[in-house]
Design an enzyme around this catalytic site. Structure first.
Site, PDB file in Angstrom:
ATOM      1  N   GLY A   1       0.835  -1.190   0.000  1.00  0.00           N
ATOM      2  CA  GLY A   1       0.000   0.000   0.000  1.00  0.00           C
ATOM      3  C   GLY A   1       0.867   1.235   0.000  1.00  0.00           C
ATOM      4  O   GLY A   1       2.076   1.170  -0.232  1.00  0.00           O
ATOM      5  N   GLY A   2       0.250   2.386   0.299  1.00  0.00           N
ATOM      6  CA  GLY A   2       0.987   3.628   0.246  1.00  0.00           C
ATOM      7  C   GLY A   2       2.060   3.745   1.298  1.00  0.00           C
ATOM      8  O   GLY A   2       3.055   4.446   1.106  1.00  0.00           O
ATOM      9  N   MET A   3       1.884   3.066   2.439  1.00  0.00           N
ATOM     10  CA  MET A   3       2.826   3.216   3.542  1.00  0.00           C
ATOM     11  C   MET A   3       3.857   2.108   3.595  1.00  0.00           C
ATOM     12  O   MET A   3       5.016   2.350   3.942  1.00  0.00           O
ATOM     13  CB  MET A   3       2.074   3.255   4.870  1.00  0.00           C
ATOM     14  CG  MET A   3       2.983   3.331   6.085  1.00  0.00           C
ATOM     15  SD  MET A   3       2.056   3.329   7.632  1.00  0.00           S
ATOM     16  CE  MET A   3       3.394   3.227   8.824  1.00  0.00           C
TER      17      MET A   3
ATOM     18  N   VAL B   1       4.243  -5.633   2.834  1.00  0.00           N
ATOM     19  CA  VAL B   1       4.324  -6.734   3.788  1.00  0.00           C
ATOM     20  C   VAL B   1       4.735  -8.009   3.054  1.00  0.00           C
ATOM     21  O   VAL B   1       4.118  -8.394   2.056  1.00  0.00           O
ATOM     22  CB  VAL B   1       2.982  -6.947   4.518  1.00  0.00           C
ATOM     23  CG1 VAL B   1       3.069  -8.157   5.445  1.00  0.00           C
ATOM     24  CG2 VAL B   1       2.607  -5.713   5.315  1.00  0.00           C
TER      25      VAL B   1
ATOM     26  N   LYS C   1       7.055  -6.192   7.626  1.00  0.00           N
ATOM     27  CA  LYS C   1       6.498  -4.985   7.028  1.00  0.00           C
ATOM     28  C   LYS C   1       7.618  -3.979   6.829  1.00  0.00           C
ATOM     29  O   LYS C   1       8.273  -3.569   7.788  1.00  0.00           O
ATOM     30  CB  LYS C   1       5.391  -4.385   7.893  1.00  0.00           C
ATOM     31  CG  LYS C   1       4.773  -3.138   7.258  1.00  0.00           C
ATOM     32  CD  LYS C   1       3.494  -2.710   7.931  1.00  0.00           C
ATOM     33  CE  LYS C   1       3.743  -2.123   9.297  1.00  0.00           C
ATOM     34  NZ  LYS C   1       2.508  -1.532   9.839  1.00  0.00           N
TER      35      LYS C   1
ATOM     36  N   ASP D   1      -8.322   2.615  14.272  1.00  0.00           N
ATOM     37  CA  ASP D   1      -8.737   2.121  12.956  1.00  0.00           C
ATOM     38  C   ASP D   1      -9.347   0.725  13.063  1.00  0.00           C
ATOM     39  O   ASP D   1      -9.019  -0.170  12.286  1.00  0.00           O
ATOM     40  CB  ASP D   1      -7.549   2.113  11.997  1.00  0.00           C
ATOM     41  CG  ASP D   1      -7.979   2.167  10.529  1.00  0.00           C
ATOM     42  OD1 ASP D   1      -9.147   2.536  10.269  1.00  0.00           O
ATOM     43  OD2 ASP D   1      -7.162   1.835   9.653  1.00  0.00           O
TER      44      ASP D   1
END
Length: 308
Positions: free
Chosen positions: A20-22, A25, A40, A137
């Site tokens: 993803g953007g961050m 994994v 990660k 979250d």
């Protein structure tokens, strides 16, 4: 980064589980202890961003000190050099199962399964709150269901009790699960997570959200102004569960139950052992034989900012 690459002389990358953007994994082999782990790694385009490096380090520290059976375990943290870039990484427990979001694609869950899952998420949150950590979250994509029990993952945007979203007015979290006080700019608090857990339980029990909202704007307004629809009649569902879900969705944080109470009520409905066990730092592992994960050829792990 490539398959077969060795990190810290022991973690051998095998396959990408999600990106993803961050972060990215990977499933990896721990050559020292002979076990599978999830690694990660901060995305290469964020290598020079000190704030993103701080977030992944903060996540690792927060989860490492929780040590709870229903929270994905953190084994290690470090930094590596890849093509001249310094990348932070965190090594986590490898969770072989399905997300609750994946399970809900087929519709609502049997109420005993839903309460069993919710009780364990509540236990995980109770441990975090006891340590002064708010997840921020809680949602079906961050709940892993395995044949051995439930794991709450993705503490990537967790914060200490009383923190705010910072400058710029940008809300942190998933719009569909934002508590009313967060929308209004208030500080994060344990009740923030309980609200999101209540929405998740409603979705799992009813197969839909308690209001009609298809856009981000509609979702945000619903949290603040819309009265949640009562749960539909569900044969066999204890009335205590329906009342609990309604209390979780209260607009005022003070009117919501604690995560401990949520875990106890749902646990009793699901037939778990003594609720007092859910208070311990090492909550019991609960077998979910009735919802054994469907094998998909590989495990699924959802981490901060990663969609598998």
């Amino acid at each position: 980064m490539n398959r077969g690459q060795l990190i810290a002389g022991r973690y051998r990358l095998q396959e990408v589980l999600g990106r993803g953007g961050m972060a990215v994994v990977w499933r990896a082999d721990d050559d020292v202890l002979g076990r599978q782990v999830a690694v990660k790694v901060l995305s290469a385009n964020l290598a020079g961003d000190p704030e993103q490096q701080r977030l992944i380090r903060t996540e690792a520290r927060a989860v490492a000190r929780l040590r709870h059976a229903n929270v994905v375990a953190v084994h290690d943290y470090g930094e590596l050099i890849d093509e001249g870039r310094t990348l932070s990484y965190v090594v986590m427990e490898f969770v072989d199962g399905r997300t609750l979001a994946d399970m809900l694609t087929a519709g609502r869950l049997p109420w005993k399964v839903a309460t069993l899952v919710g009780a364990q998420v509540g236990a995980a949150l109770a441990a975090a709150h006891r340590d002064g950590i708010v997840h921020r979250d809680v949602k079906p994509a961050n709940v892993m269901v395995t044949s051995a029990g439930v794991k709450l993952v993705d503490f990537g945007i967790s914060a200490t009790v009383g923190a705010t979203d910072g400058d710029g007015g940008m809300l942190v979290g998933t719009p569909a699960y934002l508590a009313p006080e967060r929308v209004r700019g208030g500080p994060v608090r344990p009740a923030t997570d309980v609200y999101a857990l209540g929405l998740m339980m409603y979705l799992a029990l009813a197969g839909r959200m308690p209001w009609d909202a298809s856009t981000v704007t509609q979702m945000v307004k619903a949290h603040v102004y819309a009265k949640p629809a009562p749960l539909p009649a569900i044969p066999g569902l204890p009335s205590a569960v329906a009342r609990l879900v309604a209390r979780c969705l209260a607009k005022k944080p003070a009117d919501r139950p604690s995560a401990i109470e949520v875990s106890e009520v749902l646990g009793e409905a699901a037939g778990l052992p003594s609720a007092s066990l859910l208070r311990s730092m090492s909550a019991p592992t609960v077998t979910l034989a009735a919802v054994r994960p469907r094998r998909t050829g590989r495990a699924v792990l959802i981490a901060a900012g990663v969609v598998a």
